[in-house]
Design an enzyme around this catalytic site. Structure first.
Site, mmCIF file in Angstrom:
data_model
loop_
_atom_site.group_PDB
_atom_site.id
_atom_site.type_symbol
_atom_site.label_atom_id
_atom_site.label_comp_id
_atom_site.label_asym_id
_atom_site.label_seq_id
_atom_site.Cartn_x
_atom_site.Cartn_y
_atom_site.Cartn_z
ATOM 1 N N ARG A 64 42.547 38.496 31.824
ATOM 2 C CA ARG A 64 42.564 38.701 32.259
ATOM 3 C C ARG A 64 42.264 37.381 33.354
ATOM 4 O O ARG A 64 40.854 37.896 34.163
ATOM 5 C CB ARG A 64 43.728 39.666 33.806
ATOM 6 C CG ARG A 64 44.417 39.969 33.256
ATOM 7 C CD ARG A 64 45.628 41.261 33.986
ATOM 8 N NE ARG A 64 46.683 40.266 34.678
ATOM 9 C CZ ARG A 64 46.699 41.038 35.006
ATOM 10 N NH1 ARG A 64 46.530 42.114 36.056
ATOM 11 N NH2 ARG A 64 47.665 40.483 36.662
ATOM 12 N N ASP B 218 43.343 39.770 44.758
ATOM 13 C CA ASP B 218 42.579 39.808 43.437
ATOM 14 C C ASP B 218 41.219 38.992 43.457
ATOM 15 O O ASP B 218 40.284 39.341 42.885
ATOM 16 C CB ASP B 218 43.618 39.501 42.076
ATOM 17 C CG ASP B 218 44.499 40.318 42.428
ATOM 18 O OD1 ASP B 218 45.340 40.952 43.317
ATOM 19 O OD2 ASP B 218 44.110 41.027 41.172
ATOM 20 N N ARG C 111 46.433 48.162 35.710
ATOM 21 C CA ARG C 111 46.272 47.376 36.868
ATOM 22 C C ARG C 111 45.938 47.004 37.649
ATOM 23 O O ARG C 111 45.931 48.255 38.381
ATOM 24 C CB ARG C 111 47.572 45.999 36.567
ATOM 25 C CG ARG C 111 49.171 46.896 36.712
ATOM 26 C CD ARG C 111 49.536 47.335 37.168
ATOM 27 N NE ARG C 111 49.332 46.829 39.152
ATOM 28 C CZ ARG C 111 49.268 47.495 39.964
ATOM 29 N NH1 ARG C 111 48.818 48.214 40.809
ATOM 30 N NH2 ARG C 111 49.049 46.276 41.382
ATOM 31 N N GLY C 112 45.763 46.165 38.789
ATOM 32 C CA GLY C 112 45.421 45.828 40.347
ATOM 33 C C GLY C 112 43.653 45.863 40.141
ATOM 34 O O GLY C 112 43.209 46.793 38.780
ATOM 35 N N ALA C 113 43.547 45.390 41.289
ATOM 36 C CA ALA C 113 41.727 44.867 40.871
ATOM 37 C C ALA C 113 41.346 45.540 40.361
ATOM 38 O O ALA C 113 40.519 45.309 39.570
ATOM 39 C CB ALA C 113 41.786 43.519 41.984
ATOM 40 N N ASN D 235 46.545 36.851 45.535
ATOM 41 C CA ASN D 235 47.176 38.732 45.695
ATOM 42 C C ASN D 235 48.379 38.117 44.891
ATOM 43 O O ASN D 235 48.544 36.822 45.456
ATOM 44 C CB ASN D 235 47.156 38.503 46.797
ATOM 45 C CG ASN D 235 47.749 40.538 46.549
ATOM 46 O OD1 ASN D 235 46.954 41.203 46.241
ATOM 47 N ND2 ASN D 235 48.920 40.744 47.411
ATOM 48 N N LYS D 236 48.913 39.360 44.220
ATOM 49 C CA LYS D 236 50.293 39.024 43.766
ATOM 50 C C LYS D 236 51.280 38.006 44.478
ATOM 51 O O LYS D 236 51.304 37.473 45.562
ATOM 52 C CB LYS D 236 51.223 40.336 43.627
ATOM 53 C CG LYS D 236 51.917 40.786 43.234
ATOM 54 C CD LYS D 236 52.158 39.848 41.408
ATOM 55 C CE LYS D 236 50.620 40.459 40.900
ATOM 56 N NZ LYS D 236 50.502 40.156 39.301
ATOM 57 N N GLN E 265 55.917 45.328 41.233
ATOM 58 C CA GLN E 265 55.066 46.625 40.993
ATOM 59 C C GLN E 265 55.172 47.481 42.746
ATOM 60 O O GLN E 265 54.821 48.165 43.307
ATOM 61 C CB GLN E 265 53.267 46.227 41.202
ATOM 62 C CG GLN E 265 53.014 45.916 40.202
ATOM 63 C CD GLN E 265 53.390 44.074 40.275
ATOM 64 O OE1 GLN E 265 54.660 43.665 40.171
ATOM 65 N NE2 GLN E 265 52.722 43.498 38.637
#
Ligand code: MRU
Length: 356
Positions: free
Chosen positions: A98, A248, A53-55, A258-259, A207
C-alpha cells in the site's frame, strides 16, 4: 458477535515466532477470526486486502512480517550477504502493498537499519534474527505507549459530556491499543467523561460502521453511527464539540492524508467553528514530503464502490468509477495535530519538525 473485540490483539507474533497473527478485519463485525500469516504473499495480501489496516497496525504487521520472513531466509542463508540480499527483496515486496500510509515504509526501514547495524556490530545471522525480533516487539510496545500519550493530549482538548465526531477507523483495530483518534475517547471513558460519539460509516469500505461503531460499542461508549452525508447536519445541529481523526501521512506543511472523506468533514467543521484535530503518531509525520500534493494516493478496485456489501450490483455495468482510498486535508482546515510529544498548531512547518 458476542466476543468483546477489545480483548483481542490486533497484531501479534505466533508461537515460536513462526507467523504473524491478526484479526481478519474484513470479517468484522460478523465474525472474529484470527488468521496466521507465514509467507510473504500472505502478509502482502493481508495488508493489501485490508485484513490488517490502519497506518500503525500496518507498520506493526510489516515489522513482525519481515522478522518472520527473515527467520525463514536464515534457514537457507547462513552468511550475511546472501541473507541480506533476500531480506531486502522481501522488505521491498512488503513495502509495495500500500502506498499512502507512511508507517509501512517507516517500520520496514527501521527493521532494515537495525539489521545492517547489527551486522556492522559484528553479529552473525542467528544473533541478527534475535535483534530483529526484539525490535519488532518494541515497535508494537511503542505503538501502545504512543497511542496512550496521544490520548492524554487529546483529552486535554475536550470536556466531559462533549460530542465527538470521527471518520473511518483510527481505533484500537487500527493500532495495538487505544487507537489514535479514539485514544482520548477511551481514556475519557475510563475517567467517566461520558462522551457522545458520532461515527461516520465511511464509504466505500465501511471502516466506521464495521470497525469504529463496533469497537466503541463493545467498549460501552455512547456511539451513534451516521452515514457520511449526515455529518454536516449533525455538526450544524450543535451536537459536535470536536472532530478527531487519524492519518496515514502528514506532510511537512501540515497537510494530512487520511481516509477518503476526511477533507469534507474538515471543511464542514470549519464552516460551523468546530475544532478539527488530527491524531498522529510522529511515525506518521513525513518531513521528506513537503506538501499534500506529493503524497501518493492509493486508488482501489471499482467493485468496492459498485457492488461490495450489496446483495446485488448497485451501479450500471461499465460506468466509470473513481475510488481513491484517501484524500488530503489542507493544513488551513486543521486546528491542531496531536502527537505523542504534544499538540502542534500552525505554522506546522515550524511546529511539526519540533515534534519529531
Ligand atoms: O484504508 P484504511 O482502513 O487502512 O485507512 C485507515 C485510515 O485512514 C485511518 O484513519 C488511518 O490509517 C489512521 S489509523 C490510526
Amino acid at each position: 458477535m458476542n466476543e468483546n473485540i477489545m480483548t483481542y490483539e490486533t497484531v501479534d507474533l505466533g508461537d515460536n515466532d513462526e507467523n504473524v497473527i491478526i484479526i481478519d478485519q474484513t470479517r468484522l463485525p460478523g465474525k472474529v477470526e484470527m488468521i496466521h500469516l507465514r509467507t510473504a504473499q500472505e502478509i502482502w495480501d493481508a495488508i493489501y486486502l485490508l485484513k490488517v489496516r490502519g497506518a500503525p497496525a500496518i507498520g506493526v504487521a510489516a515489522a513482525f512480517g519481515i522478522y518472520v520472513l527473515a527467520r525463514q531466509i536464515a534457514e537457507e542463508e547462513t552468511e550475511f550477504d546472501g541473507f541480506y540480499k533476500k531480506f531486502k527483496e522481501q522488505k521491498d515486496y512488503l513495502d509495495s502493498a500500500r502506498p499512502t500510509a507512511v508507517n509501512l515504509a517507516w517500520a520496514l526501514n527501521r527493521m532494515d537499519r537495525v539489521c545492517r547495524q547489527a551486522y556492522e556490530d559484528g553479529n552473525d545471522v542467528q544473533k541478527i534474527l534475535e535483534i530483529l525480533g526484539k525490535e519488532a516487539r518494541e515497535i508494537k510496545q511503542e505503538d501502545i505507549r504512543v497511542c496512550k500519550a496521544i490520548g492524554e493530549y487529546g483529552l486535554s482538548l475536550v470536556k466531559p459530556g462533549d460530542g465527538i465526531l470521527t471518520h473511518c477507523n483510527a481505533g484500537q483495530l487500527a493500532t495495538c491499543k487505544y487507537g489514535t483518534a479514539t485514544a482520548p475517547i477511551y481514556l475519557g471513558q475510563e475517567r467517566g467523561y461520558q462522551f457522545r460519539v458520532f461515527a461516520d460509516e465511511t464509504r466505500p469500505l465501511l471502516q466506521g460502521a464495521r470497525l469504529t461503531a463496533y469497537e466503541l460499542h463493545s467498549a460501552g461508549v455512547d456511539v451513534t453511527l451516521i452515514c457520511d452525508n449526515m455529518s454536516g447536519m449533525v455538526m450544524k445541529n450543535g451536537w459536535v464539540n470536536a472532530v478527531f481523526v487519524g492519518c496515514d501521512r502528514v506532510a511537512a506543511n501540515g497537510d494530512v492524508a487520511n481516509k477518503i472523506g476526511t477533507s469534507v468533514v474538515a471543511a464542514v467543521a470549519k464552516q460551523y467553528g468546530i475544532p478539527f484535530y488530527v491524531c498522529a503518531p510522529t511515525s506518521t509525520i513525513d518531513l521528506d514530503t513537503p506538501t499534500g500534493a506529493e503524497i501518493t494516493i492509493e486508488q482501489r478496485r471499482e467493485e468496492e464502490v459498485t457492488q461490495m456489501w450489496y446483495k446485488e450490483r448497485m451501479a450500471p455495468e461499465g460506468v466509470k468509477v473513481f475510488n481513491p482510498a484517501f484524500d488530503v486535508t489542507d493544513h488551513e482546515l486543521i486546528t491542531a495535530i496531536v502527537t505523542e510529544h504534544g499538540i502542534a498548531r500552525a505554522p506546522f512547518t515550524e511546529t511539526l519538525s519540533k515534534c519529531k
